[in-house]
Structures are given as C-alpha cells and as structure tokens.
Scaffold this motif. Structure first.
Motif, PDB file in Angstrom:
ATOM      1  N   MET A  64      27.531   1.471 -38.628  1.00  0.00           N
ATOM      2  CA  MET A  64      28.827   0.814 -38.478  1.00  0.00           C
ATOM      3  C   MET A  64      29.668   1.072 -39.725  1.00  0.00           C
ATOM      4  N   SER A  65      30.805   1.722 -39.517  1.00  0.00           N
ATOM      5  CA  SER A  65      31.696   2.026 -40.623  1.00  0.00           C
ATOM      6  C   SER A  65      33.107   1.623 -40.241  1.00  0.00           C
ATOM      7  N   GLY A  66      33.891   1.248 -41.232  1.00  0.00           N
ATOM      8  CA  GLY A  66      35.257   0.798 -40.976  1.00  0.00           C
ATOM      9  C   GLY A  66      36.294   1.894 -41.066  1.00  0.00           C
ATOM     10  N   SER A  67      35.897   3.142 -40.923  1.00  0.00           N
ATOM     11  CA  SER A  67      36.826   4.252 -41.042  1.00  0.00           C
ATOM     12  C   SER A  67      37.903   4.199 -39.964  1.00  0.00           C
ATOM     13  N   ASP A  68      39.113   4.606 -40.331  1.00  0.00           N
ATOM     14  CA  ASP A  68      40.218   4.663 -39.371  1.00  0.00           C
ATOM     15  C   ASP A  68      40.570   6.090 -38.976  1.00  0.00           C
ATOM     16  N   ASP A  69      40.012   7.074 -39.642  1.00  0.00           N
ATOM     17  CA  ASP A  69      40.345   8.475 -39.410  1.00  0.00           C
ATOM     18  C   ASP A  69      39.215   9.129 -38.626  1.00  0.00           C
ATOM     19  N   ARG A  70      39.401   9.247 -37.321  1.00  0.00           N
ATOM     20  CA  ARG A  70      38.347   9.762 -36.439  1.00  0.00           C
ATOM     21  C   ARG A  70      37.922  11.179 -36.833  1.00  0.00           C
ATOM     22  N   THR A  71      38.861  12.044 -37.162  1.00  0.00           N
ATOM     23  CA  THR A  71      38.544  13.422 -37.516  1.00  0.00           C
ATOM     24  C   THR A  71      37.709  13.489 -38.796  1.00  0.00           C
ATOM     25  N   ALA A  72      38.139  12.770 -39.825  1.00  0.00           N
ATOM     26  CA  ALA A  72      37.398  12.752 -41.096  1.00  0.00           C
ATOM     27  C   ALA A  72      36.024  12.127 -40.899  1.00  0.00           C
ATOM     28  N   PHE A  73      35.953  11.089 -40.081  1.00  0.00           N
ATOM     29  CA  PHE A  73      34.691  10.411 -39.807  1.00  0.00           C
ATOM     30  C   PHE A  73      33.702  11.370 -39.148  1.00  0.00           C
ATOM     31  N   LYS A  74      34.139  12.082 -38.117  1.00  0.00           N
ATOM     32  CA  LYS A  74      33.280  13.029 -37.411  1.00  0.00           C
ATOM     33  C   LYS A  74      32.843  14.157 -38.348  1.00  0.00           C
ATOM     34  N   LYS A  75      33.759  14.674 -39.144  1.00  0.00           N
ATOM     35  CA  LYS A  75      33.427  15.740 -40.092  1.00  0.00           C
ATOM     36  C   LYS A  75      32.378  15.267 -41.098  1.00  0.00           C
ATOM     37  N   PHE A  76      32.541  14.026 -41.576  1.00  0.00           N
ATOM     38  CA  PHE A  76      31.589  13.452 -42.517  1.00  0.00           C
ATOM     39  C   PHE A  76      30.208  13.321 -41.880  1.00  0.00           C
ATOM     40  N   LEU A  77      30.144  12.805 -40.669  1.00  0.00           N
ATOM     41  CA  LEU A  77      28.857  12.648 -39.975  1.00  0.00           C
ATOM     42  C   LEU A  77      28.159  14.001 -39.827  1.00  0.00           C
ATOM     43  N   ASP A  78      28.910  15.017 -39.466  1.00  0.00           N
ATOM     44  CA  ASP A  78      28.337  16.349 -39.308  1.00  0.00           C
ATOM     45  C   ASP A  78      27.822  16.892 -40.639  1.00  0.00           C
ATOM     46  N   SER A  79      28.586  16.682 -41.714  1.00  0.00           N
ATOM     47  CA  SER A  79      28.193  17.213 -43.021  1.00  0.00           C
ATOM     48  C   SER A  79      26.952  16.521 -43.577  1.00  0.00           C
ATOM     49  N   GLU A  80      26.753  15.262 -43.209  1.00  0.00           N
ATOM     50  CA  GLU A  80      25.595  14.496 -43.694  1.00  0.00           C
ATOM     51  C   GLU A  80      24.396  14.591 -42.758  1.00  0.00           C
ATOM     52  N   HIS A  81      24.554  15.290 -41.633  1.00  0.00           N
ATOM     53  CA  HIS A  81      23.479  15.458 -40.650  1.00  0.00           C
ATOM     54  C   HIS A  81      22.930  14.114 -40.171  1.00  0.00           C
ATOM     55  N   ILE A  82      23.840  13.195 -39.880  1.00  0.00           N
ATOM     56  CA  ILE A  82      23.456  11.868 -39.401  1.00  0.00           C
ATOM     57  C   ILE A  82      23.109  11.964 -37.921  1.00  0.00           C
ATOM     58  N   LEU A  83      21.907  11.533 -37.584  1.00  0.00           N
ATOM     59  CA  LEU A  83      21.373  11.710 -36.239  1.00  0.00           C
ATOM     60  C   LEU A  83      21.591  10.513 -35.318  1.00  0.00           C
ATOM     61  N   TRP A  84      21.727   9.324 -35.881  1.00  0.00           N
ATOM     62  CA  TRP A  84      21.738   8.125 -35.053  1.00  0.00           C
ATOM     63  C   TRP A  84      23.162   7.778 -34.612  1.00  0.00           C
ATOM     64  N   ALA A  85      23.242   6.864 -33.639  1.00  0.00           N
ATOM     65  CA  ALA A  85      24.527   6.460 -33.060  1.00  0.00           C
ATOM     66  C   ALA A  85      25.433   5.831 -34.113  1.00  0.00           C
ATOM     67  N   GLN A  86      26.713   6.124 -33.998  1.00  0.00           N
ATOM     68  CA  GLN A  86      27.715   5.585 -34.916  1.00  0.00           C
ATOM     69  C   GLN A  86      28.827   4.940 -34.113  1.00  0.00           C
ATOM     70  N   VAL A  87      29.324   3.848 -34.633  1.00  0.00           N
ATOM     71  CA  VAL A  87      30.520   3.263 -34.040  1.00  0.00           C
ATOM     72  C   VAL A  87      31.678   3.555 -34.970  1.00  0.00           C
ATOM     73  N   PHE A  88      32.791   3.903 -34.377  1.00  0.00           N
ATOM     74  CA  PHE A  88      33.934   4.393 -35.124  1.00  0.00           C
ATOM     75  C   PHE A  88      34.832   3.290 -35.650  1.00  0.00           C
ATOM     76  N   LYS A  89      35.159   2.340 -34.802  1.00  0.00           N
ATOM     77  CA  LYS A  89      36.082   1.305 -35.246  1.00  0.00           C
ATOM     78  C   LYS A  89      35.800   0.015 -34.500  1.00  0.00           C
TER      79      LYS A  89
END
Length: 109
Positions: A64-89
């Motif tokens: 669970m993260s409070g990010s408001d920028d969907r594009t930056a959030f997705k890019k960050f998740l990909d760069s960190e190789h996060i495997l589990w479910a994430q909620v965007f907002k």
C-alpha cells in the motif's frame, strides 16, 4: 491483535481491494513510499515471503503506497522487481487517503 481500519483501494489493474474482501485469509499489509529507503531494503525479504506463501489461497500480501502518479508508480515497481499485489491509491481508507509514509508498517491479520 490490532485490526486495521476498513479500506477500499484500487489496484494498478483497476480492481478494488477492500479489507472485507480479505477476511479469512492471512494478510500482510506492507505500507511503503517510493522515497523510503528502509522500505526498499525490505523488498527482497517481502519477495521471499511472497515466493514462499503467495500461491496459497489462504495468504495475501498487499503493498500500500500513497503515490498519485500511476506511471511513476508502475515504473518504480518494475525497477524494484516487486512481485506481490500493489494498490495504487486510496478510494477510502478510514475516511482519509493513505498518507505518504517514511517508514513501513506491517499488520498481520
């Protein structure tokens, strides 16, 4: 035993996730923020937990993260190789949006 307040959140694929929908499962909520270094240091351990238990229908790991920028959030998740479910907002989290957090908090139900 502490139970988090009710919440209704949106995943990156647009699905709604609520506390009620997770009832009866072992739930690990990982609160984090993209700028939180200690949070990032926990990601490999959370990936290990997810790899070990993520296929079980009785366990769910939700970031669970409070990010408001969907594009930056997705890019960050990909760069960190996060495997589990994430909620965007937050749609609703105890009548308040999820705050930006500088440290992580885990609640196990």
């Amino acid at each position: 035993k502490e139970i988090p307040p009710p919440f209704l959140l949106e995943s990156l694929d647009g699905k709604q996730v609520s506390l009620e929908s997770l009832r009866g499962k072992f739930v690990l909520l990982a609160f984090w923020h993209m700028g939180c270094i200690p949070c990032r240091e926990e990601f490999p351990y959370l990936n290990d937990v997810y790899s070990a238990y993520g296929k079980s229908e009785r366990f769910v790991l939700v970031g669970m993260s409070g990010s408001d920028d969907r594009t930056a959030f997705k890019k960050f998740l990909d760069s960190e190789h996060i495997l589990w479910a994430q909620v965007f907002k937050s749609i609703q989290f105890n009548d308040h949006p999820i705050p930006d957090l500088d440290q992580s908090l885990h609640v196990i139900l």
